[in-house]
Design an enzyme around this catalytic site. Structure first.
Site, PDB file in Angstrom:
ATOM      1  N   SER A 227       0.835  -1.190   0.000  1.00 57.13           N
ATOM      2  CA  SER A 227       0.000   0.000   0.000  1.00 57.13           C
ATOM      3  C   SER A 227       0.883   1.258   0.000  1.00 57.13           C
ATOM      4  O   SER A 227       1.653   1.470  -0.935  1.00 57.13           O
ATOM      5  CB  SER A 227      -0.964  -0.030   1.193  1.00 57.13           C
ATOM      6  OG  SER A 227      -1.954   0.966   1.074  1.00 57.13           O
ATOM      7  N   ASP A 371      -9.445  -4.878  -5.541  1.00 55.37           N
ATOM      8  CA  ASP A 371      -8.923  -3.852  -4.626  1.00 55.37           C
ATOM      9  C   ASP A 371      -9.814  -2.617  -4.689  1.00 55.37           C
ATOM     10  O   ASP A 371     -10.075  -2.077  -5.759  1.00 55.37           O
ATOM     11  CB  ASP A 371      -7.486  -3.499  -5.055  1.00 55.37           C
ATOM     12  CG  ASP A 371      -6.763  -2.623  -4.044  1.00 55.37           C
ATOM     13  OD1 ASP A 371      -7.328  -1.590  -3.645  1.00 55.37           O
ATOM     14  OD2 ASP A 371      -5.627  -2.968  -3.675  1.00 55.37           O
ATOM     15  N   HIS A 403      -8.315  -4.789  -0.624  1.00 58.88           N
ATOM     16  CA  HIS A 403      -6.988  -4.184  -0.467  1.00 58.88           C
ATOM     17  C   HIS A 403      -6.350  -4.604   0.854  1.00 58.88           C
ATOM     18  O   HIS A 403      -5.202  -5.049   0.888  1.00 58.88           O
ATOM     19  CB  HIS A 403      -7.111  -2.661  -0.526  1.00 58.88           C
ATOM     20  CG  HIS A 403      -5.809  -1.933  -0.379  1.00 58.88           C
ATOM     21  ND1 HIS A 403      -4.945  -1.742  -1.432  1.00 58.88           N
ATOM     22  CD2 HIS A 403      -5.213  -1.359   0.704  1.00 58.88           C
ATOM     23  CE1 HIS A 403      -3.876  -1.079  -1.015  1.00 58.88           C
ATOM     24  NE2 HIS A 403      -4.022  -0.837   0.276  1.00 58.88           N
TER      25      HIS A 403
END
Length: 452
Positions: A227, A371, A403
């Protein structure tokens, strides 16, 4: 003329003295900096180490006794022990914090901090038993996703490790470095800043790691991030060819990529993670003062305080405070205010992956197809761009999970891949030429949710 000569000589001496006093050569060697850090640690009683956030800790300042801006990127400027981290991070023998010279998004001299963890098994290392000494360094870019400098990992890790991955990497005998890649301005989402800070953090670690027993003749370095941490890692990968061409990186693993900052903004708006939008806008704009001024000037007066409040929030706090909100509604001109020329110029520099160089090291990219933070098509496009010009990438698209779930679903695969590049077995396990794109199904973490 005769009267002017003594004056000119005096003026020249003054200029020379100033130049000498701000020499690019630090007053202390690395050995002296480490010795001072260890001496301070030995002289401080247990419980005597103050724990101050970066905004209040004077250690988080550049040196003032010489012109540190003239040093090379990656040069270690300060070192201190971080003994409290031994209590919150498992498998760590010792922890040091390094303040080092770096370069911001505008290519001005800046500084950053990385925390270096030495694995517990390094206690067995000695000159007579070199096989027991570590030979691998993992630069682990922790996702902290906030424009609050007091949420930087070098401070936040004192309260625990969120995912356990640092301790797991240390258990493998790797040195682990965790950089505050957003820098002293907490420039969340500023890609160039994050990439430079990550690369220079590795340079800094390699300057000192041999003194802690790392086998420099065999040392391999890998980067890993998910991320926000993937943002820093990917930018480091593509910037390395022009910013750090002599720095050898064995491989880069990234998951949950966000290749296009404007696409992410549109994707998150009105959803559970909408609170990351004000964090990202204010974070990236700290590297672009004109854009920062524009953002603040276009906020609706009644909503300005709420929007700017994220500067004192963690990512989890801002997600909770702004979830499901229309962030465009905070601006006088709505969506259009975020796509003016001053904003587009900022995005062009810091917001779009794939335009600053081609990674020259193997990469493992893993992403959930569904995601909810970043459109998988943006990741597909980035991979296609790199693969079209000779990159070596294993790209796995997970058919299940979100995600945050892919953070856990991809962890084992990331560790396996990282082990291969750090122990030298990569060529025997994975394809070392071209790209491999796979749709996979891993469903290990149905319980993971935002902020948890």
């Amino acid at each position: 003329m005769a009267l002017r000569i003594p004056f000119l000589l005096s003026l020249w001496r003054s200029i020379l003295l100033v130049a000498i006093s701000t020499s690019a050569i630090p007053l202390k060697t690395l050995d002296e900096l480490i010795a001072d850090a260890d001496a301070e640690f030995a002289a401080t009683p247990a419980g005597g180490f103050p724990l101050l956030p970066p905004s209040r800790d004077p250690w988080y300042r550049a040196p003032t006794t010489y012109d540190w801006r003239q040093t090379d990127p990656g040069r270690v400027l300060k070192i201190r022990r971080a003994p409290l981290l031994n209590q919150t991070i498992s498998n760590a023998l010792a922890a040091y914090q390094l303040l080092y010279r770096s370069t911001d998004s505008q290519y001005n001299a800046s500084w950053d901090v990385t925390t270096l963890f030495i694995p517990r098994w390094q206690a067995r290392c000695s000159a007579s038993a070199p096989a027991l000494c570590a030979h691998a360094v993992l630069s682990y870019q922790l996702p902290y996703d906030t424009c609050d400098v007091d949420a930087s990992p070098s401070f936040g890790l004192h309260f625990g490790e969120p995912y356990g991955e640092i301790g797991d990497a240390l258990a493998l005998g790797w040195f682990v470095a965790v950089p505050d890649y957003e820098g002293p301005l907490a420039s969340y989402a500023a890609g160039v800043q994050a990439g430079h800070a990550t690369l220079d953090g590795v340079r800094a670690v390699l300057e000192v790691a041999g003194r802690f027993g790392l086998r420099m003749d065999q040392a391999k370095v890998a980067l890993w991030g998910y991320s926000g941490g993937a943002l820093a890692s990917e930018w480091a990968a593509e910037l390395s060819v022009q910013y750090a061409p002599k720095l050898a990186i064995a491989g880069v693993a990234v998951g949950g990529l966000t290749p296009n900052v404007t696409s992410v903004t549109a994707y998150l708006n009105g959803r559970a993670g909408a609170g990351l939008i004000p964090q990202g806008l204010l974070g990236i704009a700290t590297q672009h003062p004109d854009a920062y001024g524009w953002i603040v000037s276009r906020l609706k007066p009644a909503l300005k305080g709420a929007f700017l409040s994220v500067r004192g929030m963690t990512a989890a706090q801002s997600i909770e405070a702004f979830q499901y909100q229309n962030i465009y509604g905070y601006f006088v001109g709505g969506y259009r205010d975020l796509h003016t020329r001053v904003m587009e110029l900022m995005y062009d520099v810091d917001g779009y992956m794939g335009y600053h160089g081609v990674p020259r090291m193997p990469m493992f990219i893993y992403n959930a197809i569904h995601d909810e933070l970043s459109d998988i098509r943006d990741v597909d496009e980035l991979v296609d761009r790199f693969c079209g010009v000779g990159a070596n990438i294993l790209y796995q698209r997970n058919t299940v999970g979100s995600h945050t779930q892919e953070l856990v679903n991809g962890r084992g695969r990331a560790f396996a891949w990282l082990r291969s590049v750090l122990d030298g077995s990569y060529d025997q396990i994975y394809s070392s030429m071209g790209c491999t794109v796979q749709n996979v199904t891993y469903n290990l973490a149905p319980w993971v949710g935002w902020g948890r």
